[in-house]
Scaffold this motif. Structure first.
Motif, PDB file in Angstrom:
ATOM      1  N   ILE A 150       0.836  -1.207   0.000  1.00  0.00           N
ATOM      2  CA  ILE A 150       0.000   0.000   0.000  1.00  0.00           C
ATOM      3  C   ILE A 150       0.870   1.256   0.000  1.00  0.00           C
ATOM      4  CG2 ILE A 150      -1.732   1.287   1.299  1.00  0.00           C
ATOM      5  CD1 ILE A 150      -2.694  -1.466   2.375  1.00  0.00           C
ATOM      6  N   ALA A 151       1.890   1.284   0.840  1.00  0.00           N
ATOM      7  CA  ALA A 151       2.735   2.476   0.953  1.00  0.00           C
ATOM      8  C   ALA A 151       3.429   2.808  -0.353  1.00  0.00           C
ATOM      9  CB  ALA A 151       3.763   2.273   2.061  1.00  0.00           C
ATOM     10  N   LEU A 152       3.717   1.797  -1.167  1.00  0.00           N
ATOM     11  CA  LEU A 152       4.488   2.003  -2.395  1.00  0.00           C
ATOM     12  C   LEU A 152       3.647   2.000  -3.664  1.00  0.00           C
ATOM     13  CD1 LEU A 152       7.565  -0.257  -1.554  1.00  0.00           C
ATOM     14  CD2 LEU A 152       7.498   2.243  -1.564  1.00  0.00           C
ATOM     15  N   HIS A 153       2.323   1.936  -3.545  1.00  0.00           N
ATOM     16  CA  HIS A 153       1.533   1.690  -4.750  1.00  0.00           C
ATOM     17  C   HIS A 153       1.507   2.857  -5.730  1.00  0.00           C
ATOM     18  CE1 HIS A 153      -1.952   3.759  -2.752  1.00  0.00           C
ATOM     19  NE2 HIS A 153      -2.322   4.002  -3.995  1.00  0.00           N
ATOM     20  N   THR A 154       1.963   4.031  -5.318  1.00  0.00           N
ATOM     21  CA  THR A 154       2.066   5.150  -6.262  1.00  0.00           C
ATOM     22  C   THR A 154       3.517   5.429  -6.657  1.00  0.00           C
ATOM     23  OG1 THR A 154       2.143   6.776  -4.472  1.00  0.00           O
ATOM     24  CG2 THR A 154      -0.026   6.255  -5.380  1.00  0.00           C
ATOM     25  N   THR A 155       4.417   4.547  -6.285  1.00  0.00           N
ATOM     26  CA  THR A 155       5.838   4.714  -6.596  1.00  0.00           C
ATOM     27  C   THR A 155       6.191   3.874  -7.824  1.00  0.00           C
ATOM     28  OG1 THR A 155       6.351   5.034  -4.252  1.00  0.00           O
ATOM     29  CG2 THR A 155       8.184   4.469  -5.711  1.00  0.00           C
ATOM     30  N   PRO A 156       6.569   4.498  -8.923  1.00  0.00           N
ATOM     31  CA  PRO A 156       6.847   3.730 -10.144  1.00  0.00           C
ATOM     32  C   PRO A 156       8.044   2.789 -10.000  1.00  0.00           C
ATOM     33  CG  PRO A 156       6.533   6.070 -10.643  1.00  0.00           C
ATOM     34  CD  PRO A 156       6.656   5.955  -9.146  1.00  0.00           C
ATOM     35  N   GLU A 157       7.938   1.642 -10.648  1.00  0.00           N
ATOM     36  CA  GLU A 157       9.004   0.664 -10.865  1.00  0.00           C
ATOM     37  C   GLU A 157       9.400  -0.149  -9.638  1.00  0.00           C
ATOM     38  OE1 GLU A 157      12.323   1.602 -13.435  1.00  0.00           O
ATOM     39  OE2 GLU A 157      11.423   3.570 -13.874  1.00  0.00           O
TER      40      GLU A 157
END
Length: 211
Positions: free
Chosen positions: A108-115
């Protein structure tokens, strides 16, 4: 156990409680989006030959936008962290081991972080894959037209593009500083009057260091 486009929807007590919590806390837009994210993620998992825990993927998908809702909008944290913290607390309170709860937190914390998520555990990669397909259309042609129609029939997306952008803005407009370094700065620039985009170069040049 129900199915959507051949994907079995988890129906354990844990999954049912996650569904109930998110259904009560969010509106139709976020609820249907979150369910689609699970299905798209599971479909992409099959396409990529990944072995994953459907229950963890489900909780990650269901909680991933919880931080956009009203209880969190006045804090100074990224909405992704709000949802991640709630999901982890939810899992730990129900006896899920800490490592599994950590995986969901990271998903969840990284779901908007590309790649980066794509290089991590399958559940982390697939929450992002589900979000990317539903919001950005990345992987749209990885699933058939028939499959897409079945998913949207189960969880409709009326005027989704405009509505999800408004939901993003509503969830973060009162905490604009949290957009620094992430894609949500684009949302506030388009939807919030008076928003000034943070600038990384200015942060460096205006730091307390003399040179």
């Amino acid at each position: 156990m129900s199915e959507i486009a051949g994907i079995k929807i988890p129906d354990s007590k844990l999954a049912q409680e996650a569904t109930e919590l998110v259904r009560e806390a969010t509106d139709d837009l976020i609820y249907h989006h979150s369910r689609r994210v699970f299905v798209w993620g599971a479909l992409q998992g099959a396409n990529r030959g990944l072995s994953f825990d459907p229950e963890l993927l489900y909780v990650g998908a269901m909680f991933h936008d919880l931080g956009l809702t009203e209880p969190y909008r006045d804090n100074d944290r990224r909405f992704e962290i709000d949802g991640a913290d709630e999901a982890r607390a939810f899992l730990l309170a129900r006896g899920v081991d800490a490592d599994s709860a950590r995986i969901v937190w990271e998903a969840i914390a990284l779901h908007t972080t590309p790649e980066i998520p794509g290089l991590m555990a399958p559940e982390i990669a697939l929450v992002t894959a589900g979000v990317e397909l539903d919001v950005l259309g990345i992987g749209y042609h990885d699933v058939s037209e028939e499959t897409r129609a079945a998913v949207v029939a189960a969880h409709p997306r009326p005027d989704f593009k405009n509505n999800i952008l408004q939901a993003f803005n509503d969830g973060i407009t009162r905490r604009p500083g949290t957009t620094f370094g992430n894609v949500k700065a684009d949302v506030l620039a388009a939807y919030t009057d008076g928003y000034v985009r943070p600038n990384f170069v200015d942060v460096i040049k205006n730091s307390a260091w003399a040179e």
